[in-house]
Design a protein around this motif. Sequence first.
Motif, PDB file in Angstrom:
ATOM      1  N   THR A 144       0.828  -1.212   0.000  1.00  0.00           N
ATOM      2  CA  THR A 144       0.000   0.000   0.000  1.00  0.00           C
ATOM      3  C   THR A 144       0.857   1.254   0.000  1.00  0.00           C
ATOM      4  O   THR A 144       0.619   2.206  -0.753  1.00  0.00           O
ATOM      5  N   ASP A 145       1.896   1.272   0.845  1.00  0.00           N
ATOM      6  CA  ASP A 145       2.779   2.432   0.913  1.00  0.00           C
ATOM      7  C   ASP A 145       3.547   2.636  -0.381  1.00  0.00           C
ATOM      8  O   ASP A 145       3.944   3.753  -0.710  1.00  0.00           O
ATOM      9  N   ALA A 146       3.770   1.544  -1.117  1.00  0.00           N
ATOM     10  CA  ALA A 146       4.599   1.622  -2.324  1.00  0.00           C
ATOM     11  C   ALA A 146       3.858   2.205  -3.516  1.00  0.00           C
ATOM     12  O   ALA A 146       4.490   2.622  -4.487  1.00  0.00           O
ATOM     13  N   VAL A 147       2.526   2.263  -3.471  1.00  0.00           N
ATOM     14  CA  VAL A 147       1.753   2.689  -4.643  1.00  0.00           C
ATOM     15  C   VAL A 147       2.162   4.070  -5.158  1.00  0.00           C
ATOM     16  O   VAL A 147       2.475   4.221  -6.339  1.00  0.00           O
ATOM     17  N   PRO A 148       2.179   5.136  -4.317  1.00  0.00           N
ATOM     18  CA  PRO A 148       2.577   6.449  -4.850  1.00  0.00           C
ATOM     19  C   PRO A 148       4.023   6.491  -5.316  1.00  0.00           C
ATOM     20  O   PRO A 148       4.363   7.205  -6.261  1.00  0.00           O
ATOM     21  N   VAL A 149       4.891   5.714  -4.668  1.00  0.00           N
ATOM     22  CA  VAL A 149       6.292   5.647  -5.077  1.00  0.00           C
ATOM     23  C   VAL A 149       6.400   5.057  -6.475  1.00  0.00           C
ATOM     24  O   VAL A 149       7.071   5.598  -7.362  1.00  0.00           O
ATOM     25  N   LEU A 150       5.727   3.935  -6.702  1.00  0.00           N
ATOM     26  CA  LEU A 150       5.804   3.272  -7.995  1.00  0.00           C
ATOM     27  C   LEU A 150       5.219   4.145  -9.103  1.00  0.00           C
ATOM     28  O   LEU A 150       5.720   4.149 -10.233  1.00  0.00           O
ATOM     29  N   ALA A 151       4.167   4.898  -8.783  1.00  0.00           N
ATOM     30  CA  ALA A 151       3.572   5.791  -9.782  1.00  0.00           C
ATOM     31  C   ALA A 151       4.571   6.864 -10.203  1.00  0.00           C
ATOM     32  O   ALA A 151       4.711   7.179 -11.391  1.00  0.00           O
ATOM     33  N   ALA A 152       5.297   7.428  -9.237  1.00  0.00           N
ATOM     34  CA  ALA A 152       6.293   8.460  -9.550  1.00  0.00           C
ATOM     35  C   ALA A 152       7.457   7.878 -10.344  1.00  0.00           C
ATOM     36  O   ALA A 152       7.952   8.498 -11.297  1.00  0.00           O
ATOM     37  N   VAL A 153       7.899   6.676  -9.981  1.00  0.00           N
ATOM     38  CA  VAL A 153       9.002   6.019 -10.685  1.00  0.00           C
ATOM     39  C   VAL A 153       8.608   5.713 -12.122  1.00  0.00           C
ATOM     40  O   VAL A 153       9.377   5.936 -13.064  1.00  0.00           O
ATOM     41  N   VAL A 205      21.933   0.434  -8.129  1.00  0.00           N
ATOM     42  CA  VAL A 205      20.692  -0.304  -8.276  1.00  0.00           C
ATOM     43  C   VAL A 205      19.874  -0.143  -7.000  1.00  0.00           C
ATOM     44  O   VAL A 205      20.406  -0.287  -5.908  1.00  0.00           O
ATOM     45  N   PHE A 206      18.579   0.159  -7.140  1.00  0.00           N
ATOM     46  CA  PHE A 206      17.732   0.433  -5.985  1.00  0.00           C
ATOM     47  C   PHE A 206      16.531  -0.506  -5.970  1.00  0.00           C
ATOM     48  O   PHE A 206      15.821  -0.625  -6.974  1.00  0.00           O
ATOM     49  N   ARG A 207      16.322  -1.172  -4.833  1.00  0.00           N
ATOM     50  CA  ARG A 207      15.137  -2.001  -4.700  1.00  0.00           C
ATOM     51  C   ARG A 207      13.924  -1.098  -4.582  1.00  0.00           C
ATOM     52  O   ARG A 207      13.875  -0.204  -3.755  1.00  0.00           O
ATOM     53  N   LEU A 208      12.926  -1.340  -5.431  1.00  0.00           N
ATOM     54  CA  LEU A 208      11.785  -0.438  -5.484  1.00  0.00           C
ATOM     55  C   LEU A 208      11.028  -0.389  -4.164  1.00  0.00           C
ATOM     56  O   LEU A 208      10.486   0.655  -3.793  1.00  0.00           O
ATOM     57  N   ASP A 209      10.962  -1.515  -3.454  1.00  0.00           N
ATOM     58  CA  ASP A 209      10.180  -1.503  -2.215  1.00  0.00           C
ATOM     59  C   ASP A 209      10.939  -0.882  -1.043  1.00  0.00           C
ATOM     60  O   ASP A 209      10.445  -0.859   0.082  1.00  0.00           O
ATOM     61  N   ARG A 210      12.163  -0.368  -1.293  1.00  0.00           N
ATOM     62  CA  ARG A 210      12.888   0.359  -0.252  1.00  0.00           C
ATOM     63  C   ARG A 210      12.948   1.862  -0.529  1.00  0.00           C
ATOM     64  O   ARG A 210      13.594   2.600   0.191  1.00  0.00           O
ATOM     65  N   ILE A 211      12.292   2.290  -1.605  1.00  0.00           N
ATOM     66  CA  ILE A 211      12.206   3.721  -1.885  1.00  0.00           C
ATOM     67  C   ILE A 211      11.061   4.283  -1.042  1.00  0.00           C
ATOM     68  O   ILE A 211       9.896   3.944  -1.242  1.00  0.00           O
ATOM     69  N   LEU A 212      11.387   5.130  -0.078  1.00  0.00           N
ATOM     70  CA  LEU A 212      10.389   5.676   0.838  1.00  0.00           C
ATOM     71  C   LEU A 212       9.554   6.773   0.203  1.00  0.00           C
ATOM     72  O   LEU A 212       8.368   6.919   0.501  1.00  0.00           O
ATOM     73  N   ALA A 213      10.182   7.550  -0.670  1.00  0.00           N
ATOM     74  CA  ALA A 213       9.483   8.636  -1.357  1.00  0.00           C
ATOM     75  C   ALA A 213      10.202   8.917  -2.660  1.00  0.00           C
ATOM     76  O   ALA A 213      11.421   8.759  -2.755  1.00  0.00           O
ATOM     77  N   ALA A 214       9.437   9.323  -3.659  1.00  0.00           N
ATOM     78  CA  ALA A 214      10.017   9.623  -4.972  1.00  0.00           C
ATOM     79  C   ALA A 214       9.270  10.800  -5.577  1.00  0.00           C
ATOM     80  O   ALA A 214       8.040  10.816  -5.600  1.00  0.00           O
ATOM     81  N   THR A 215      10.030  11.769  -6.057  1.00  0.00           N
ATOM     82  CA  THR A 215       9.451  12.959  -6.674  1.00  0.00           C
ATOM     83  C   THR A 215      10.171  13.249  -7.981  1.00  0.00           C
ATOM     84  O   THR A 215      11.412  13.276  -8.016  1.00  0.00           O
ATOM     85  N   GLU A 216       9.415  13.448  -9.041  1.00  0.00           N
ATOM     86  CA  GLU A 216      10.022  13.808 -10.321  1.00  0.00           C
ATOM     87  C   GLU A 216      10.460  15.266 -10.269  1.00  0.00           C
ATOM     88  O   GLU A 216       9.685  16.141  -9.878  1.00  0.00           O
ATOM     89  N   THR A 217      11.697  15.535 -10.650  1.00  0.00           N
ATOM     90  CA  THR A 217      12.224  16.896 -10.577  1.00  0.00           C
ATOM     91  C   THR A 217      11.822  17.747 -11.778  1.00  0.00           C
ATOM     92  O   THR A 217      11.905  18.977 -11.724  1.00  0.00           O
ATOM     93  N   GLY A 218      11.437  17.115 -12.867  1.00  0.00           N
ATOM     94  CA  GLY A 218      11.137  17.857 -14.085  1.00  0.00           C
ATOM     95  C   GLY A 218      12.343  17.983 -14.999  1.00  0.00           C
ATOM     96  O   GLY A 218      12.212  18.347 -16.165  1.00  0.00           O
ATOM     97  N   GLU A 219      13.535  17.658 -14.500  1.00  0.00           N
ATOM     98  CA  GLU A 219      14.758  17.728 -15.312  1.00  0.00           C
ATOM     99  C   GLU A 219      14.880  16.474 -16.169  1.00  0.00           C
ATOM    100  O   GLU A 219      14.751  15.352 -15.669  1.00  0.00           O
ATOM    101  N   ARG A 220      15.151  16.653 -17.439  1.00  0.00           N
ATOM    102  CA  ARG A 220      15.326  15.513 -18.340  1.00  0.00           C
ATOM    103  C   ARG A 220      16.662  14.846 -18.058  1.00  0.00           C
ATOM    104  O   ARG A 220      17.676  15.513 -17.834  1.00  0.00           O
ATOM    105  N   THR A 221      16.674  13.501 -18.077  1.00  0.00           N
ATOM    106  CA  THR A 221      17.915  12.782 -17.801  1.00  0.00           C
ATOM    107  C   THR A 221      18.913  13.003 -18.935  1.00  0.00           C
ATOM    108  O   THR A 221      18.574  12.861 -20.112  1.00  0.00           O
ATOM    109  N   PRO A 222      20.142  13.361 -18.605  1.00  0.00           N
ATOM    110  CA  PRO A 222      21.157  13.578 -19.649  1.00  0.00           C
ATOM    111  C   PRO A 222      21.663  12.257 -20.206  1.00  0.00           C
ATOM    112  O   PRO A 222      21.487  11.199 -19.597  1.00  0.00           O
ATOM    113  N   SER A 223      22.277  12.324 -21.352  1.00  0.00           N
ATOM    114  CA  SER A 223      22.885  11.132 -21.943  1.00  0.00           C
ATOM    115  C   SER A 223      24.221  10.871 -21.253  1.00  0.00           C
ATOM    116  O   SER A 223      25.031  11.777 -21.078  1.00  0.00           O
ATOM    117  N   ARG A 224      24.427   9.623 -20.844  1.00  0.00           N
ATOM    118  CA  ARG A 224      25.686   9.247 -20.214  1.00  0.00           C
ATOM    119  C   ARG A 224      26.288   8.075 -20.983  1.00  0.00           C
ATOM    120  O   ARG A 224      25.970   6.918 -20.708  1.00  0.00           O
TER     121      ARG A 224
END
Length: 246
Positions: A144-153, A205-224
């Motif tokens: 249940t807690d993971a739902v908003p996190v997964l939506a942001a990811v 590498v990040f386990r999705l169920d250990r992400i407590l909060a996630a917010t999109e910054t609006g910045e586009r990911t650069p090419s690496r």
Amino acid sequence: MNRTDRLYALVEGLRAVAPRTRSARILAAQYEVSVRTIERDLNALQQAGVPIYAETGRAGGYGLDKSMTLPPLNFTPAEAVAVALALHGADGSPLHRAARSALRKIVAAMPAPEASAAHELAGRVRYLFPADGAASDDFALSPTDAVPVLAAVEEAAVRRRVLRLSYRDRNGEISEREVEPTAFLAGRHGWYMAGWCRLRGEARVFRLDRILAATETGERTPSRPQYRADDSYARWYVAQSVALAR
């Protein structure tokens, strides 16, 4: 254009002009390949169950039975990839070929831009091991807690945006960091997000169920160029991390 993209484009192009047909010569010129390559592609699509037929004669060519195709589908790229992941469960079963055929038909019925975006997103999903669900873990979030996190990811991955995370590692330590999502991975203990961690200055590498909060910054990911989801370094790094508890 690679072969997979060309196959999708062939189906969509034939669907758009149905019930008219297109000759192999015209299709070959359109996709800048040989007539023999086009004929091989069309044969592969027919073998996969796509209802392509051939009309002989001077005015003949290849056509798609419009009555046997789906109308345009308003699937989002993420929805199409979710269907693909679900159908992945049929691999190795007697329905394996039917599942792949169904997926091709769904993608062919999507508008071209959405189909292209879905194909690109699907290329960033990797099965290292079957995802059996999260293992017992005192630090993992509840579903249940993971739902908003997964939506942001999900949104950040689809739109290629930088994420700001609050993350709790396997030792229970919490850190705040910005991450450039690169790929999703199925590991022994569930799903993971691979990406460039700006806090550590390297791929993590990040386990999705250990992400407590996630917010999109609006910045586009650069090419690496030094870190791509499909290169040998990334595969080695992820395989080493499937203690995958960072």
